[in-house]
Design an enzyme around this catalytic site. Sequence first.
Site, PDB file in Angstrom:
ATOM      1  N   LYS A  14       0.868  -1.186   0.000  1.00 16.93           N
ATOM      2  CA  LYS A  14       0.000   0.000   0.000  1.00 16.93           C
ATOM      3  C   LYS A  14       0.895   1.222   0.000  1.00 16.93           C
ATOM      4  O   LYS A  14       2.014   1.181   0.516  1.00 16.93           O
ATOM      5  CB  LYS A  14      -0.847   0.040   1.271  1.00 16.93           C
ATOM      6  CG  LYS A  14      -1.799  -1.114   1.424  1.00 16.93           C
ATOM      7  CD  LYS A  14      -3.221  -0.618   1.578  1.00 16.93           C
ATOM      8  CE  LYS A  14      -4.197  -1.755   1.759  1.00 16.93           C
ATOM      9  NZ  LYS A  14      -4.783  -2.185   0.496  1.00 16.93           N
ATOM     10  N   PRO A 197       4.201   8.584   1.614  1.00 20.68           N
ATOM     11  CA  PRO A 197       4.370   8.068   0.244  1.00 20.68           C
ATOM     12  C   PRO A 197       5.830   7.693  -0.058  1.00 20.68           C
ATOM     13  O   PRO A 197       6.754   8.218   0.566  1.00 20.68           O
ATOM     14  CB  PRO A 197       3.927   9.253  -0.627  1.00 20.68           C
ATOM     15  CG  PRO A 197       3.027  10.060   0.258  1.00 20.68           C
ATOM     16  CD  PRO A 197       3.599   9.917   1.648  1.00 20.68           C
ATOM     17  N   SER A 198       5.982   6.810  -1.017  1.00 18.93           N
ATOM     18  CA  SER A 198       7.303   6.385  -1.525  1.00 18.93           C
ATOM     19  C   SER A 198       8.192   5.783  -0.447  1.00 18.93           C
ATOM     20  O   SER A 198       9.422   5.849  -0.541  1.00 18.93           O
ATOM     21  CB  SER A 198       8.056   7.562  -2.182  1.00 18.93           C
ATOM     22  OG  SER A 198       7.216   8.213  -3.103  1.00 18.93           O
ATOM     23  N   ARG A 199       7.592   5.259   0.608  1.00 14.96           N
ATOM     24  CA  ARG A 199       8.331   4.629   1.713  1.00 14.96           C
ATOM     25  C   ARG A 199       9.219   5.613   2.475  1.00 14.96           C
ATOM     26  O   ARG A 199      10.127   5.203   3.183  1.00 14.96           O
ATOM     27  CB  ARG A 199       9.175   3.436   1.207  1.00 14.96           C
ATOM     28  CG  ARG A 199       8.335   2.315   0.598  1.00 14.96           C
ATOM     29  CD  ARG A 199       7.487   1.660   1.687  1.00 14.96           C
ATOM     30  NE  ARG A 199       6.724   0.505   1.236  1.00 14.96           N
ATOM     31  CZ  ARG A 199       5.408   0.548   0.962  1.00 14.96           C
ATOM     32  NH1 ARG A 199       4.711   1.665   1.047  1.00 14.96           N
ATOM     33  NH2 ARG A 199       4.785  -0.562   0.629  1.00 14.96           N
ATOM     34  N   LEU A 200       8.944   6.918   2.319  1.00 13.31           N
ATOM     35  CA  LEU A 200       9.718   7.919   3.063  1.00 13.31           C
ATOM     36  C   LEU A 200       8.940   8.304   4.326  1.00 13.31           C
ATOM     37  O   LEU A 200       8.458   9.430   4.487  1.00 13.31           O
ATOM     38  CB  LEU A 200      10.016   9.145   2.189  1.00 13.31           C
ATOM     39  CG  LEU A 200      10.924   8.849   0.992  1.00 13.31           C
ATOM     40  CD1 LEU A 200      11.252  10.125   0.227  1.00 13.31           C
ATOM     41  CD2 LEU A 200      12.222   8.182   1.453  1.00 13.31           C
TER      42      LEU A 200
END
Length: 223
Positions: A14, A197-200
């Site tokens: 996700k 978002p973007s695993r940040l």
Amino acid sequence: MSDFIPPAMDQMRKNYSLGGLHEKDAKRDPLVQFHCWFEEALEDVPSWFEPNAMTLSTSDSGGEITSRIVLLKGVEEKKFLFYTNYDSTKGSQMRANPRVSLCLFWPHCQRQVRIQGLVDKVSRDMSEKYFHSRPRDSQLGAHVSQQSATIESREALEASLAELKARYPEGSKIPLPENWGGYAVTPMSFEFWQGRPSRLHDRLVYQRERADSSEWTIKRLSP
Ligand SMILES: Cc1cc2nc3c(=O)[nH]c(=O)nc-3n(C[C@H](O)[C@H](O)[C@H](O)COP(=O)(O)O)c2cc1C
């Protein structure tokens, strides 16, 4: 064919975009921060979800680690409370090593809170109060279950319950079992994780040097 890998599992993911956690908004006191997030976790919570469910990890003196879910039953005097059987696997591990870790996951908020701390039993008085606030069947269940011990069968368990129900008819007081009660975790560190978002992701860690200190340092960790 003993492997269990549903075809899409490696593609399950996700993107987290519900919010952020910035130093300027974070409370100075992690207990206040926890309180705010817990309140938010109660909003729009799916009816099947228990926001006070947390993973408790314990270990013995040999370094063997086990984890399981328990229910957070309150935060009092800045300590995190839960109740269990003192002779269970977790109970004997906490006797051997009072360092524990708690982890709460609130998927509907895309948040995780990790807590590391030192555990102690609560007073017998406090356990009594909580025990007698539980539904009668749960009180009986605590007597019947020699939690974490091997038992003969389901039937044997149910037979013990029936016996106990006869011994304590409706209206009679069920005593608190000797080996059942609460634990209180004094937190030494917290990590508040907000999916981004973007695993940040945002990760703020609060730490203190001593259990009686109210001076917490706050650091940001790389996601
Ligand atoms: C949602 C949920 C809530 C639970 N709450 C508790 C609890 O508050 N206390 C408890 O002793 N076990 C609770 N359990 C059961 C534990 O996960 C575990 O099976 C049990 O405590 C035995 O653990 P142990 O053998 O490691 O000591 C809960 C399990 C689930 C899934």
